[in-house]
Design a protein around this motif. Structure first.
Motif, PDB file in Angstrom:
ATOM      1  N   VAL A  83       2.314  -3.644   1.314  1.00 19.74           N
ATOM      2  CA  VAL A  83       1.701  -4.561   0.348  1.00 19.74           C
ATOM      3  C   VAL A  83       2.471  -5.874   0.306  1.00 19.74           C
ATOM      4  O   VAL A  83       1.880  -6.971   0.311  1.00 19.74           O
ATOM      5  CB  VAL A  83       1.656  -3.913  -1.056  1.00 19.74           C
TER       6      VAL A  83
ATOM      7  N   THR B 227      -0.895  -0.825  -5.171  1.00 18.32           N
ATOM      8  CA  THR B 227      -1.872  -1.617  -4.421  1.00 18.32           C
ATOM      9  C   THR B 227      -2.730  -2.516  -5.289  1.00 18.32           C
ATOM     10  O   THR B 227      -3.318  -3.482  -4.785  1.00 18.32           O
ATOM     11  CB  THR B 227      -2.792  -0.689  -3.605  1.00 18.32           C
TER      12      THR B 227
ATOM     13  N   LEU C 225      -7.411   0.350   0.126  1.00 19.51           N
ATOM     14  CA  LEU C 225      -6.407   1.216   0.757  1.00 19.51           C
ATOM     15  C   LEU C 225      -7.104   2.272   1.582  1.00 19.51           C
ATOM     16  O   LEU C 225      -8.092   2.873   1.145  1.00 19.51           O
ATOM     17  CB  LEU C 225      -5.560   1.889  -0.333  1.00 19.51           C
TER      18      LEU C 225
ATOM     19  N   LEU D 114      -0.595   5.226  -6.403  1.00 20.88           N
ATOM     20  CA  LEU D 114      -1.125   4.334  -5.374  1.00 20.88           C
ATOM     21  C   LEU D 114      -1.761   3.104  -6.013  1.00 20.88           C
ATOM     22  O   LEU D 114      -1.632   1.984  -5.499  1.00 20.88           O
ATOM     23  CB  LEU D 114      -2.139   5.070  -4.497  1.00 20.88           C
ATOM     24  N   ASP D 115      -2.453   3.301  -7.146  1.00 21.51           N
ATOM     25  CA  ASP D 115      -3.066   2.169  -7.836  1.00 21.51           C
ATOM     26  C   ASP D 115      -2.002   1.184  -8.315  1.00 21.51           C
ATOM     27  O   ASP D 115      -2.188  -0.042  -8.244  1.00 21.51           O
ATOM     28  CB  ASP D 115      -3.888   2.659  -9.030  1.00 21.51           C
TER      29      ASP D 115
ATOM     30  N   VAL E 203       4.140   2.237   1.610  1.00 18.70           N
ATOM     31  CA  VAL E 203       2.962   1.526   1.110  1.00 18.70           C
ATOM     32  C   VAL E 203       3.380   0.235   0.409  1.00 18.70           C
ATOM     33  O   VAL E 203       2.788  -0.829   0.620  1.00 18.70           O
ATOM     34  CB  VAL E 203       2.152   2.435   0.161  1.00 18.70           C
ATOM     35  N   GLN E 204       4.424   0.312  -0.409  1.00 24.82           N
ATOM     36  CA  GLN E 204       4.894  -0.868  -1.126  1.00 24.82           C
ATOM     37  C   GLN E 204       5.353  -1.962  -0.160  1.00 24.82           C
ATOM     38  O   GLN E 204       5.039  -3.144  -0.336  1.00 24.82           O
ATOM     39  CB  GLN E 204       6.034  -0.499  -2.069  1.00 24.82           C
TER      40      GLN E 204
ATOM     41  N   TRP F 236      -6.542  -5.267   3.693  1.00 20.47           N
ATOM     42  CA  TRP F 236      -6.479  -3.812   3.595  1.00 20.47           C
ATOM     43  C   TRP F 236      -5.059  -3.308   3.850  1.00 20.47           C
ATOM     44  O   TRP F 236      -4.345  -3.837   4.712  1.00 20.47           O
ATOM     45  CB  TRP F 236      -7.409  -3.173   4.620  1.00 20.47           C
ATOM     46  N   VAL F 237      -4.711  -2.250   3.131  1.00 21.67           N
ATOM     47  CA  VAL F 237      -3.490  -1.502   3.414  1.00 21.67           C
ATOM     48  C   VAL F 237      -3.903  -0.291   4.247  1.00 21.67           C
ATOM     49  O   VAL F 237      -4.606   0.599   3.756  1.00 21.67           O
ATOM     50  CB  VAL F 237      -2.782  -1.055   2.121  1.00 21.67           C
TER      51      VAL F 237
ATOM     52  N   THR G 103      -7.369   7.240  -0.478  1.00 26.02           N
ATOM     53  CA  THR G 103      -7.642   5.875  -0.884  1.00 26.02           C
ATOM     54  C   THR G 103      -7.304   5.698  -2.360  1.00 26.02           C
ATOM     55  O   THR G 103      -6.753   6.606  -2.989  1.00 26.02           O
ATOM     56  CB  THR G 103      -9.104   5.509  -0.577  1.00 26.02           C
ATOM     57  N   ASN G 104      -7.614   4.536  -2.901  1.00 28.85           N
ATOM     58  CA  ASN G 104      -7.252   4.226  -4.288  1.00 28.85           C
ATOM     59  C   ASN G 104      -8.496   3.945  -5.112  1.00 28.85           C
ATOM     60  O   ASN G 104      -9.627   3.939  -4.601  1.00 28.85           O
ATOM     61  CB  ASN G 104      -6.270   3.055  -4.320  1.00 28.85           C
TER      62      ASN G 104
ATOM     63  N   ARG H 200      -6.205  -4.192  -4.143  1.00 31.40           N
ATOM     64  CA  ARG H 200      -6.321  -4.176  -2.677  1.00 31.40           C
ATOM     65  C   ARG H 200      -7.002  -2.887  -2.216  1.00 31.40           C
ATOM     66  O   ARG H 200      -6.733  -1.811  -2.740  1.00 31.40           O
ATOM     67  CB  ARG H 200      -4.947  -4.222  -2.011  1.00 31.40           C
TER      68      ARG H 200
END
Length: 549
Positions: free
Chosen positions: A95, A130, A135, A126-127, A91-92, A105-106, A147-148, A133
């Motif tokens: 981003v 991201t 997610l 996750l927050d 995920v990182q 969007w991720v 999701t976030n 953004r």
């Protein structure tokens, strides 16, 4: 007379009892005109010779999700992550790749909690990664996503008085805080921020996906839900299929199942629609079968329950080791609502394809099919139950009496079979994703991948139908094993019967479409079907894939 094409091979398996095998087949246009002695002495514009290979009817995937997979080819592949630290790293990296655009969007696909010791990502982590953004990480089942907080704010899930939509849940912890997991129809809240996808984007996804289908020997597929609900990508989604076909970018024949939510009330003369003058359908009375050989409408797709892995499938006995939703999953709407909408669709000419994994959902699906057929008779294609995942013996018997088709995914047995067995416990293992008992009952057993829930290497799925072995070597309901020839028929003859297209495909006979799969070995005789290679794929007499090119 000069033919357009002659194909010769070591063996051609036709699956036609009148001529089970051949060594040559002739084609004019997109249709088969004869075999062996019937074409002896004739010339052809082109010849394809496979002296060391076996030709079969082109493979049919009776239930898959093509745009979803095609769009996901550019998303993070979460299926390869082992442990949440690896997932967070993916995920990182995404981003960072997206750069400075805070609105980009991720996207990720293929999450399975079994790869992370049963754990889901932590929303706080996750927050951190991201920020603001949006997610959207899809579970491999398709019946949940992650999701976030930023995205939950956008959909209003953090507002006072927020109510879960019918048939879905924004999952919360004991303190009432969202965990980031969004189940079933609640995913539509997130997808509403993305929809509709542009037709050009969908055309690209279809091309990317069906090029890969051809490489697997697939010549036809049934798209399990277009145009509505959380499974659809646009209200004009069918236009993308037509555009792809017109531009030569659709490399397999598509049968499209409109989602039930895409249908609406229609009216005709008082004598129409079985004398009721109204039903649920599409404008102009378009119904099952409308289209051409490349793009055609199929059954109506109806979601009745959730997934086995997420324990949202509606069952009559508790799941093992899962305490959510009363431990028995849930239906996605009320039986009364299903009855009104489903009977209206059937009355308007749409055979039913009812997603039912848990036995409680299968009970309702069988009741609806029984009532529809008694009230309005049989339609051109058999009604279907998609997945038929946890099916009691009495349900097999009743399904046979109703003459239905079912699409359990043998391809699930390897990658997620252990999870399925653990979820239902030893007493119900024998009911999981059946094979032999379905064939013996007289029901139609149609082969499908449910891509991207499992991959669309249909040879691997066929081998799983034969050996019933999970990735750890456990045997899942060994008595449900089928023969290699049966396995081939699930993705050819029986899939064609289930989709109502046996007149054009599924076996190799004069007058049928010239759709062929060419294998390095016979899938009927191979020691392991999963290990044979696809040499070529022929769609309507033209190569759609050629490993020798």
């Amino acid at each position: 007379m000069k033919l357009d094409l002659i194909i010769t091979a070591r063996e051609i398996i036709t699956l036609d009892p009148a001529r089970p095998t051949a060594t040559s087949v002739g084609v004019i246009g997109e249709r088969i005109v004869g075999f062996d002695e019937e074409i002896a002495g004739l010339d052809a514009e082109r010849t394809l010779d496979y002296p060391d290979a076996t030709v079969t009817p082109g493979l049919i995937d009776a239930h898959c999700h093509t745009p979803w997979w095609g769009l996901g080819l550019s998303a993070i592949d979460l299926s390869k992550a082992r442990g949440l630290d690896e997932l967070y790293a993916l995920v990182q990296a995404e981003v960072e790749r997206l750069g400075d655009d805070p609105h980009a969007w991720v996207h990720g696909t293929g999450f399975n909690q079994s790869h992370h010791s049963g754990e889901f990502p932590n929303i706080a982590r996750l927050d951190e990664l991201t920020g603001d953004r949006p997610l959207y990480l899809r579970h491999t089942s398709g019946h949940a996503s992650i999701t976030n907080t930023a995205t939950l704010k956008l959909v209003g899930a953090l507002e006072p008085g927020f109510q879960n939509p019918t048939g879905g849940v924004v999952v919360r912890d004991e303190q009432g805080h969202p965990t980031g997991v969004v189940e079933e129809a609640a995913q539509g809240l997130v997808q509403a921020l993305l929809l509709p996808y542009a037709t050009e984007q969908l055309v690209g996804a279809l091309e990317a996906a069906t090029v890969r289908y051809a490489a697997e020997g697939i010549t036809s597929f049934s798209e399990a839900g277009v145009g509505g609900g959380w499974i659809g990508h646009s209200t004009i989604e069918v236009a993308a299929y037509q555009a792809a076909a017109e531009r030569g970018k659709l490399h397999a024949r598509a049968q499209l199942m409109p989602a039930l939510d895409a249908l609406h009330s229609i009216t005709g003369h008082a004598s129409d629609l079985h004398g009721q003058g109204e039903g649920n359908g599409l404008d102009l009375g378009i119904r099952y079968g409308f289209g051409d050989d490349l793009v055609r409408f199929g059954h109506v797709k109806v979601f009745m329950d959730g997934s086995l892995l997420g324990a949202t499938a509606a069952v009559t006995e508790d799941f093992c080791g899962h305490e959510n939703h009363g431990n028995r999953g849930y239906l996605l709407d009320t039986p009364e609502s299903y009855r009104e909408r489903v009977l209206g669709a059937y009355r308007a000419g749409w055979p039913l394809a009812l997603h039912a994994i848990g036995d409680a959902a299968i009970d309702l699906a069988l009741e609806l099919i029984d009532e529809a057929q008694k009230l309005y008779g049989l339609l051109q294609a058999p009604c279907r139950i998609e997945h038929f995942g946890i099916a009691r013996p009495d349900q097999v018997e009743r399904g046979a009496k109703l003459g239905i088709a079912v699409t359990p995914q043998a391809g699930f047995i390897g990658p997620i079979g252990d999870q399925m067995m653990d979820r239902v416990g030893a007493d119900r293992e024998a009911w999981l994703y059946r094979g032999r008992s379905i064939i013996d009952s007289g029901m139609i057993l149609a082969g499908s991948s449910d891509l991207p829930v499992a991959d669309n290497n249909l040879r691997r799925g066929m081998q799983s139908a034969v050996d019933r072995l999970t990735e750890t070597g456990r045997s899942l309901a060994a008595d449900e094993a089928i023969t290699p020839e049966d396995a081939l028929r699930t993705h050819t003859e029986w899939a064609a019967r289930a989709t109502g297209q046996i007149g054009d495909k599924g076996t190799l006979e004069r007058g049928k479409l010239a759709d062929f799969a060419v294998f390095s070995e016979s899938p009927v005789k191979a020691a392991n079907i999963a290990e044979i290679d696809v040499v070529a794929t022929v769609l309507g007499g033209e190569l759609s894939y050629d490993s020798r090119a």
